[in-house]
Design a protein around this motif. Structure first.
Motif, short mmCIF file in Angstrom:
data_model
loop_
_atom_site.label_atom_id
_atom_site.label_comp_id
_atom_site.label_asym_id
_atom_site.label_seq_id
_atom_site.Cartn_x
_atom_site.Cartn_y
_atom_site.Cartn_z
N GLN A 443 -9.89 -13.37 15.81
CA GLN A 443 -11.17 -13.03 15.68
C GLN A 443 -11.83 -12.67 16.93
N ASP A 444 -12.47 -11.38 17.17
CA ASP A 444 -13.12 -11.06 18.44
C ASP A 444 -13.93 -11.93 18.85
N ARG A 445 -13.74 -12.40 20.23
CA ARG A 445 -14.67 -13.16 21.06
C ARG A 445 -14.83 -12.52 22.42
N PRO A 446 -15.96 -12.99 23.02
CA PRO A 446 -16.19 -12.61 24.36
C PRO A 446 -15.49 -13.42 25.35
N MET A 447 -14.54 -12.80 26.23
CA MET A 447 -13.75 -13.61 27.08
C MET A 447 -13.88 -12.98 28.40
N ALA A 448 -13.84 -13.85 29.47
CA ALA A 448 -14.08 -13.56 30.81
C ALA A 448 -12.49 -12.94 31.49
N ILE A 449 -12.36 -11.82 31.74
CA ILE A 449 -11.31 -11.29 32.16
C ILE A 449 -11.48 -10.38 33.54
N ASN A 450 -10.94 -10.96 34.61
CA ASN A 450 -11.22 -10.54 36.03
C ASN A 450 -12.59 -10.39 36.27
N GLY A 451 -13.37 -11.35 36.06
CA GLY A 451 -14.83 -11.36 36.50
C GLY A 451 -15.74 -10.71 35.46
N GLN A 452 -15.04 -10.12 34.52
CA GLN A 452 -15.91 -9.11 33.64
C GLN A 452 -15.82 -9.91 32.07
N VAL A 453 -16.84 -9.68 31.48
CA VAL A 453 -16.89 -10.25 30.05
C VAL A 453 -16.54 -9.22 28.99
N VAL A 454 -15.49 -9.41 28.25
CA VAL A 454 -14.93 -8.46 27.40
C VAL A 454 -14.83 -8.86 25.92
N ILE A 455 -14.50 -8.12 25.12
CA ILE A 455 -14.32 -8.69 23.53
C ILE A 455 -12.59 -8.68 23.59
N ARG A 456 -12.11 -9.64 23.16
CA ARG A 456 -10.84 -9.56 22.83
C ARG A 456 -10.40 -10.26 21.59
N PRO A 457 -9.54 -9.74 20.93
CA PRO A 457 -8.89 -10.54 19.60
C PRO A 457 -8.14 -11.65 19.97
N MET A 458 -8.93 -12.98 19.58
CA MET A 458 -8.35 -14.01 19.95
C MET A 458 -8.00 -14.77 18.72
N MET A 459 -6.66 -15.89 18.98
CA MET A 459 -6.10 -16.47 17.87
C MET A 459 -6.04 -18.05 18.65
N TYR A 460 -6.45 -18.93 17.64
CA TYR A 460 -6.39 -20.38 18.20
C TYR A 460 -5.04 -20.67 17.55
N LEU A 461 -4.04 -21.42 18.41
CA LEU A 461 -2.78 -21.90 18.07
C LEU A 461 -2.82 -23.54 17.95
N ALA A 462 -2.25 -24.03 17.28
CA ALA A 462 -2.20 -25.54 17.18
C ALA A 462 -0.39 -26.05 16.97
N LEU A 463 -0.18 -26.87 17.72
CA LEU A 463 1.06 -27.47 17.50
C LEU A 463 0.91 -29.13 17.32
N SER A 464 1.38 -29.43 15.96
CA SER A 464 1.47 -30.65 15.73
C SER A 464 2.83 -31.17 15.94
N TYR A 465 3.16 -32.21 16.68
CA TYR A 465 4.41 -32.65 17.09
C TYR A 465 4.61 -34.31 17.09
N ASP A 466 6.04 -34.61 16.99
CA ASP A 466 6.11 -36.18 16.90
C ASP A 466 6.42 -36.74 18.12
N HIS A 467 5.31 -37.51 18.49
CA HIS A 467 5.08 -37.90 20.10
C HIS A 467 6.34 -39.09 20.47
N ARG A 468 6.98 -39.31 19.42
CA ARG A 468 8.07 -40.26 19.56
C ARG A 468 9.22 -39.71 20.53
N ILE A 469 9.63 -38.57 20.31
CA ILE A 469 10.53 -37.56 21.06
C ILE A 469 9.76 -36.27 21.79
N VAL A 470 8.69 -36.12 21.53
CA VAL A 470 8.18 -34.92 22.44
C VAL A 470 6.87 -35.51 23.30
N ASP A 471 6.98 -35.46 24.61
CA ASP A 471 5.93 -35.88 25.33
C ASP A 471 5.13 -34.57 25.41
N GLY A 472 3.71 -35.20 25.91
CA GLY A 472 2.67 -34.28 25.96
C GLY A 472 3.03 -32.99 26.84
#
Length: 496
Positions: A443-472
């Motif tokens: 999704q195109d979103r306004p982002m602050a890049i080098n002090g300027q607001v520009v429109i960039r194609p952004m994607m949220y990433l999510a990692l689900s993990y087993d906290h029993r063996i993977v630490d934060g």
């Protein structure tokens, strides 16, 4: 010379299957590789082809029987083919004694002790032929057809739809030898399956797929023997945009009492299939067993999109497959898993098993649900190899042709909810794996890049993990490495 037809290999850890449908009968001529029957396991449908041309001999295992790997199913005699087995013989077999015959629950399979009555296709007073399907049972893994043990009339149904019955329990009582003609007034009771106008029962897997998709049986054309509707026919109908008739839900809605709440006539209550109950239980078990936690980040897709646009035509011309985003994400995850190997590990009792390979599971949507084919040794594959594997597995998944082996053994999974428009989600772990990456909508979103607001194609990433063996720290590091590799794909070439 006689050729044996045996149960093929069913996949890792799968030792038995249920015979769903026979497409040939004794005396039928068969060609080599012609499909003889269909087996159902808890995940896939397996077709059994003829190992040689000849004449169908004895059928050892009947529809509804549970068979093990390499079990004898039938025999084929060498020859040009013989006249079909006499149709009139079965009708004369049961003596017109008028005796009582019990309809019993068949063997349900190893470790399966009970089933749910899913559908009755006959009602009290209906005349039935020997081996005609009376009802369908559902277990945790498969659907089981119950045929009539003799020709006669249904006199009593002891287990109604929705009832739970035990293996060897009594389902109904019928009087044998009473009436030889096919029922004329009964089709209304058999409408859920026989509404196509054919005196042929659909494959159980097809009935289940139609019910889940909301398709009426009459809306799907069958390609099986005598017009029998197969699971693949339902999948093709769904892909072609078939829709269920508006009046289809009416029989269910009217089952509620008239004195119920005002909204009752507009509600539809459908009992979960045993398979769906099993899926729900296993998903909840995943949450209860693993100490599951999800961490989030976002990635600027500018560089990946630019690189893809620059080389997609040359890539297609040389490799014969389109360059998509999944190969970039697969490569980025492989890169990150090398640095954080615990995300690619699993718990076995009190041991942690680290994998020195990456078998990448790629979640794929199909007309009948979500499946996760596994690309083995993805860490050794090129971009083209990954794209070809994803395309091939995806096509086989949509056609329902994936084997058990192709869906087992994954060490990490990628799920792309973005293709459906998901902006953010927390994926559930696929046990015994310890990590799963969720991709989302670009999704195109306004982002602050080098002090300027520009429109960039952004994607949220999510990692689900087993906290029993993977630490934060490890989980966050993994996601940051994926982000860095995607925002600067040159890092993948230099292993940075």
């Amino acid at each position: 010379m006689t050729t044996e037809v045996r149960v093929p290999t069913l996949g890792e850890s799968v030792s038995e299957a249920t015979i769903a449908t026979w497409f040939k009968k004794p005396g039928d001529a068969v060609a080599q590789d012609e499909m003889l029957c269909e087996l159902e396991t808890d995940k896939v449908t397996v077709e059994v082809p003829a190992p040689a041309a000849g004449v169908m001999g004895e059928i050892i295992a009947q529809e509804g029987d549970t068979v093990g790997v390499d079990a004898l199913l039938a025999t084929i005699a060498a020859g040009e083919g013989a006249a079909p087995a006499p149709a009139a013989a079965p009708a004369a077999a049961p003596a017109a004694t008028g005796g009582s015959v019990d309809v019993m629950v068949p063997t349900l399979g190893e470790s399966v002790s009970e089933a749910t009555v899913a559908s009755w296709f006959k009602a009290v007073g209906d005349t039935v032929a020997q081996d005609e399907m009376l009802c369908e049972l559902e277990t945790d893994k498969v659907s089981v057809e119950v045929p009539a043990p003799a020709a006669g009339v249904i006199t009593e149904i002891l287990a109604a739809e929705g009832a739970t019955v035990e293996a060897g329990g009594k389902l109904a009582v019928m009087t044998s030898g009473a009436g030889a003609s096919a029922p004329t007034a009964a089709p209304a009771a058999a409408a859920p399956v026989a509404s196509t106008g054919k005196d042929v029962e659909n494959a159980p897997s097809a009935n289940k797929a139609m019910a889940e998709a909301g398709l009426a049986p009459g809306s799907v054309a069958g390609t099986g023997k005598d017009g029998r509707v197969m699971k693949s026919d339902v999948q093709n109908a769904i892909s072609a945009g078939a829709t269920a008739p508006a009046a289809a839900p009416a029989p269910v809605a009217t089952a509620r009492p008239a004195s119920a709440a005002d909204d009752a006539p507009r509600e539809e209550r459908v009992k979960m299939t045993r398979l769906r109950q099993t899926i729900a239980r296993r998903l909840k078990d995943s949450q209860n067993t693993a100490a599951m936690l999800t961490t989030y980040n976002e990635v600027d897709m500018t560089e990946v999109m630019a690189l893809r646009n620059e080389y997609k035509d040359l890539f297609l011309k040389k490799h014969g497959v389109k360059l998509g985003f999944m190969s970039f994400f697969t490569k980025a995850c492989v890169h990150a898993l090398k640095e954080v190997p615990e995300v690619n590990a699993e718990i076995d009792g009190t041991d942690v098993v680290y994998k020195n390979y990456v078998h990448m599971g790629i979640a794929a949507g199909t007309p009948t649900g979500l499946v996760v084919p596994v690309i083995r040794d993805a860490d050794t594959m090129s971009f083209a190899g990954i794209e070809k594997a994803i395309a091939e597995k995806g096509a086989r998944a949509r056609d329902g042709k994936l084997s058990m082996d192709e869906m087992q053994g994954g060490s990490f999974t990628i799920s792309n909810g973005g293709v459906y428009g998901s902006l953010m989600s927390s994926p559930i772990l696929n046990p015994p794996q310890s990590g799963i990456l969720g991709m989302h909508k670009i999704q195109d979103r306004p982002m602050a890049i080098n002090g300027q607001v520009v429109i960039r194609p952004m994607m949220y990433l999510a990692l689900s993990y087993d906290h029993r063996i993977v630490d934060g720290k490890g989980a966050v590091t993994f996601l940051v490495r994926v982000k860095e590799a995607l925002e600067d794909p040159r890092r993948l070439l230099m292993d940075l």
